[in-house]
Design an enzyme around this catalytic site. Structure first.
Site, short mmCIF file in Angstrom:
data_model
loop_
_atom_site.label_atom_id
_atom_site.label_comp_id
_atom_site.label_asym_id
_atom_site.label_seq_id
_atom_site.Cartn_x
_atom_site.Cartn_y
_atom_site.Cartn_z
N GLU A 138 -9.51 -10.50 -7.36
CA GLU A 138 -8.58 -9.38 -7.22
C GLU A 138 -7.44 -9.45 -8.26
OE1 GLU A 138 -7.56 -9.74 -3.09
OE2 GLU A 138 -9.53 -9.03 -2.44
N HIS A 164 -2.01 -5.41 1.66
CA HIS A 164 -3.25 -6.17 1.48
C HIS A 164 -2.92 -7.59 1.08
CE1 HIS A 164 -7.19 -7.38 -0.08
NE2 HIS A 164 -6.51 -7.90 -1.09
N ARG A 196 2.43 -6.34 9.73
CA ARG A 196 1.72 -5.23 10.38
C ARG A 196 2.14 -5.08 11.84
NH1 ARG A 196 -4.13 -6.86 7.77
NH2 ARG A 196 -4.01 -5.61 5.85
N PHE A 243 -15.54 3.90 7.19
CA PHE A 243 -14.14 4.11 6.82
C PHE A 243 -13.90 4.03 5.32
CE2 PHE A 243 -14.72 -0.40 7.89
CZ PHE A 243 -14.23 -1.03 6.76
N ARG A 302 -1.70 -14.30 4.65
CA ARG A 302 -2.46 -13.58 5.69
C ARG A 302 -1.79 -13.74 7.06
NH1 ARG A 302 -7.16 -10.38 4.66
NH2 ARG A 302 -8.21 -11.31 6.44
N LYS A 327 0.82 -1.21 0.00
CA LYS A 327 0.00 0.00 0.00
C LYS A 327 0.86 1.27 0.00
CE LYS A 327 -3.99 -2.19 2.28
NZ LYS A 327 -4.80 -2.22 3.54
N TYR A 372 -12.38 -2.69 -3.23
CA TYR A 372 -12.92 -2.62 -1.87
C TYR A 372 -14.45 -2.56 -1.86
CZ TYR A 372 -8.32 -2.05 0.36
OH TYR A 372 -7.04 -2.25 0.84
N THR A 382 -5.86 -7.26 10.84
CA THR A 382 -6.21 -6.02 10.13
C THR A 382 -5.70 -4.79 10.89
OG1 THR A 382 -8.15 -7.12 9.23
CG2 THR A 382 -8.13 -4.71 9.16
N ASN A 428 -2.09 0.27 7.30
CA ASN A 428 -1.65 -1.09 7.65
C ASN A 428 -0.81 -1.78 6.56
OD1 ASN A 428 -3.67 -1.79 5.90
ND2 ASN A 428 -4.93 -2.87 7.41
P1 DAT Z 1 -7.83 -6.86 5.69
O1 DAT Z 1 -7.05 -5.79 4.97
O2 DAT Z 1 -7.08 -7.35 6.90
O3 DAT Z 1 -8.28 -7.98 4.79
P2 DAT Z 1 -10.59 -5.93 5.65
O4 DAT Z 1 -10.73 -6.61 4.35
O5 DAT Z 1 -11.60 -6.23 6.71
O6 DAT Z 1 -9.14 -6.16 6.28
O7 DAT Z 1 -10.62 -4.35 5.42
C1 DAT Z 1 -9.93 -3.78 4.33
C2 DAT Z 1 -9.21 -2.55 4.81
O8 DAT Z 1 -10.14 -1.59 5.29
C3 DAT Z 1 -8.27 -2.82 5.99
O9 DAT Z 1 -7.00 -3.24 5.58
C4 DAT Z 1 -8.23 -1.49 6.67
C5 DAT Z 1 -9.61 -0.92 6.43
N1 DAT Z 1 -10.50 -1.17 7.57
C6 DAT Z 1 -11.14 -2.33 7.87
N2 DAT Z 1 -11.87 -2.20 8.97
C7 DAT Z 1 -11.70 -0.93 9.39
C8 DAT Z 1 -12.18 -0.16 10.48
N3 DAT Z 1 -13.01 -0.68 11.38
N4 DAT Z 1 -11.78 1.12 10.59
C9 DAT Z 1 -10.95 1.68 9.69
N5 DAT Z 1 -10.44 1.02 8.63
C10 DAT Z 1 -10.82 -0.27 8.48
MG MG Z 2 -9.68 -7.95 3.28
#
Ligand code: DAT
Ligand code: MG
Length: 149
Positions: A126, A115, A102, A57, A85, A9, A49, A91, A112
């Site tokens: 993806e 991805h 992370r 968010f 992962r 990222k 996304y 996350t 973070n």
């Molecule tokens: P990951 O990246 O671990 O797969 P995710 O798919 O649930 O997590 O979410 C995608 C991204 O969105 C994550 O890397 C950071 C952001 N994100 C997720 N949950 C969040 C939250 N509660 N507040 C702020 N950002 C969030």
């Molecule tokens: Mg995810």
């Protein structure tokens, strides 16, 4: 061989951590099958996304991922999705174990670093987004027999 989509990222790119992130995955034994440096636009971000659209968010997430260049990579190997992962960590970096990307390099959920696809189905979707018309190679390393049993 199972494949997963990894994104380095913009924060990791800006902080000069791109090859630390990629190196941890490669060092684990995962094989690079595709690699691209690119700038994500809003449409691509929203496609990637889409599952988070409507969440509080979401807008911040789109502006973060479009804020500068990223590296998209396809890694492959045994259980590549789960292996990547676990190397990436939770996350929220605050909750990520030390030793994970992370957990070692991040502090906040909105910064973070990396991805990783959450399932084989997500990985296929993806990879289609980030490697549309771009090469993903089938190749072997001479060391594969020392990584894959
Ligand atoms: P990951 O990246 O671990 O797969 P995710 O798919 O649930 O997590 O979410 C995608 C991204 O969105 C994550 O890397 C950071 C952001 N994100 C997720 N949950 C969040 C939250 N509660 N507040 C702020 N950002 C969030
Ligand atoms: Mg995810």
């Amino acid at each position: 061989m199972e494949r997963t989509l990894i994104l380095v990222k913009p924060d990791a790119m800006q902080r000069g951590l791109a090859f630390d992130v990629l190196g941890r995955l490669e060092g684990r034994g995962l094989r690079i099958a595709g690699l691209r440096l690119l700038q994500v636009d809003e449409a691509m971000a929203k496609r990637h996304y889409g599952e988070h659209e409507g969440k509080p968010f979401f807008e911040g997430l789109v502006s973060y991922i479009t804020s500068g260049p990223i590296i998209a990579a396809v890694f492959e190997g045994t259980n590549a999705v789960t292996a990547a992962r676990s190397t990436i960590g939770s996350t929220n970096p605050t909750e990520s174990a030390p030793g994970t990307i992370r957990g070692d390099l991040g502090l906040e959920i909105g910064r973070n670093l990396v991805h990783g696809s959450d399932s084989v189905e997500s990985a296929n979707r993806e990879i289609g987004i980030f490697f549309d018309g771009q090469p993903v190679l089938d190749w072997q390393r001479s060391t594969d027999g020392w990584v894959f049993e």
